[in-house]
Design an enzyme around this catalytic site. Structure first.
Site, PDB file in Angstrom:
ATOM      1  N   ASP A 103       0.782  -1.101   0.185  1.00 54.51           N
ATOM      2  CA  ASP A 103      -0.032  -0.024  -0.021  1.00 54.51           C
ATOM      3  C   ASP A 103       0.878   1.152  -0.041  1.00 54.51           C
ATOM      4  OD1 ASP A 103      -2.175   1.641   0.105  1.00 54.51           O
ATOM      5  OD2 ASP A 103      -2.888   0.994   1.936  1.00 54.51           O
ATOM      6  N   ALA A 104       1.223   1.649  -0.921  1.00 56.28           N
ATOM      7  CA  ALA A 104       2.372   2.860  -1.287  1.00 56.28           C
ATOM      8  C   ALA A 104       1.465   3.985  -2.072  1.00 56.28           C
ATOM      9  CB  ALA A 104       3.640   2.499  -1.930  1.00 56.28           C
ATOM     10  N   LYS A 105       0.472   3.630  -2.973  1.00 52.75           N
ATOM     11  CA  LYS A 105      -0.404   4.807  -3.476  1.00 52.75           C
ATOM     12  C   LYS A 105       0.754   5.775  -4.288  1.00 52.75           C
ATOM     13  CE  LYS A 105      -3.803   5.058  -0.115  1.00 52.75           C
ATOM     14  NZ  LYS A 105      -3.611   3.936   0.912  1.00 52.75           N
ATOM     15  N   ARG A 106       1.527   5.030  -5.028  1.00 52.27           N
ATOM     16  CA  ARG A 106       2.466   5.629  -5.739  1.00 52.27           C
ATOM     17  C   ARG A 106       1.801   5.889  -7.376  1.00 52.27           C
ATOM     18  NH1 ARG A 106       4.887   5.934  -1.809  1.00 52.27           N
ATOM     19  NH2 ARG A 106       7.116   5.166  -1.498  1.00 52.27           N
TER      20      ARG A 106
END
Length: 305
Positions: A103-106
């Protein structure tokens, strides 16, 4: 990758993932005290505490669940030492047979987005060797920059058989400030959903695509609309439990076959020992409390499917 996730969901009969989002306030005192004795009250000590905390929770739950979702920010706050704990956590979960959703929402454009994609999902060329960075199985992606930002991730999904979950309708209270705004009569989140379907058409695996969508449990009427718009898109569903989403709110996220969604719970699982009815386990048995919380979550969701 999406087929691997589905197979594990069907095997465990648990459409859930555990959010490994450790904060020092969640970690029992005996774990932090041991880490601090060994490494001092340092970033290295904090990273050791969250790693040992994660390991116990994984050991107590891995046979019940198909996937985990570590939120990278909870590790980044401790700098390089924290990122090393993130990597150890990813590797250990995969050794246990779990799918790891980073879960890094890059999201960026061009070479920057490509670098995020290969760093988390793909491989990089280092001299004569091809090496992987964080080596997660799937990754959350921010679509705000449009196709320029998402296509590099889709390309890596093709090359490396990985998956992504694109933010469509998030569970937080202020999500509507942008996501619900009308454009030519449609809310923005529906326009994003249409693009997710388009991007996902390039990486279909049977009935579902390796490009999924993040759809919050806290907006059930919107999830009903999105399920119809994206019948072949797998949903990653945050917002259950601590954020207020209920099992009844989740039912629209699933297809009639009982597939189509995986529901995340973070502090409701990893900090279960702090809350009734799991406080009976006490901090000494926090892993067992997390295991019971997973069992109860699966039973709660199963009754509405």
């Amino acid at each position: 990758m999406i087929n691997q996730l589905i197979q594990k969901i069907e095997k465990t009969k648990a459409p859930v993932c555990v959010g490994l989002d450790p904060m020092l306030g969640y970690i029992p005192e005996q774990v932090t005290a041991k880490a601090f004795r060994e490494f001092g009250e340092t970033l290295e000590g904090a990273a050791e505490a969250i790693w040992q905390f994660n390991k116990e929770i994984i050991d107590c739950t891995y046979d019940l669940i198909p996937a985990v979702k570590p939120q990278i920010a909870m590790y980044e706050q401790f700098g390089i030492e924290g990122l090393m704990a993130y990597k150890k956590t990813v590797d250990y979960c995969q050794e246990k047979g779990l799918i790891v959703i980073g879960d890094a929402k890059r999201g960026d454009i061009g070479s920057t987005s490509a670098a995020y994609a290969v760093g988390h999902l793909g491989t990089v060329q280092v001299g004569s060797k091809t090496l992987s960075g964080f080596h997660t199985d799937m990754l959350t992606v921010n679509p705000y920059l449009g196709t320029d930002g998402v296509k590099p991730f889709v390309d890596v999904c093709k090359e490396s058989d990985k998956g992504i979950f694109v933010l469509v309708k998030t569970s937080n209270p202020s999500s509507g400030e942008f996501q619900d705004q009308l454009i030519d009569g449609k809310p923005l989140y529906q326009l994003v959903a249409e693009k997710v379907v388009e991007w996902g058409s390039e990486v279909m695996e049977g009935n579902y695509s390796n490009v999924g969508a993040v759809v919050g449990a806290t907006y059930p009427e919107m999830s009903r609309v999105l399920r119809k718009l994206m019948p072949n898109t797998y949903f990653l569903v945050p917002g259950y439990g601590a954020q207020g989403g209920t099992a009844e709110d989740l039912k629209y996220c699933f297809n009639e076959d009982g597939l189509g969604a995986i529901v995340n719970s973070s502090r409701g699982i990893i900090a279960a020992y702090k809350k009734a009815p799991y406080d009976k386990f006490g901090p000494e048995h926090f892993g067992e409390a997390s295991r019971q919380a997973v069992v109860d979550m699966v039973a709660d969701i199963s009754r509405v499917l």
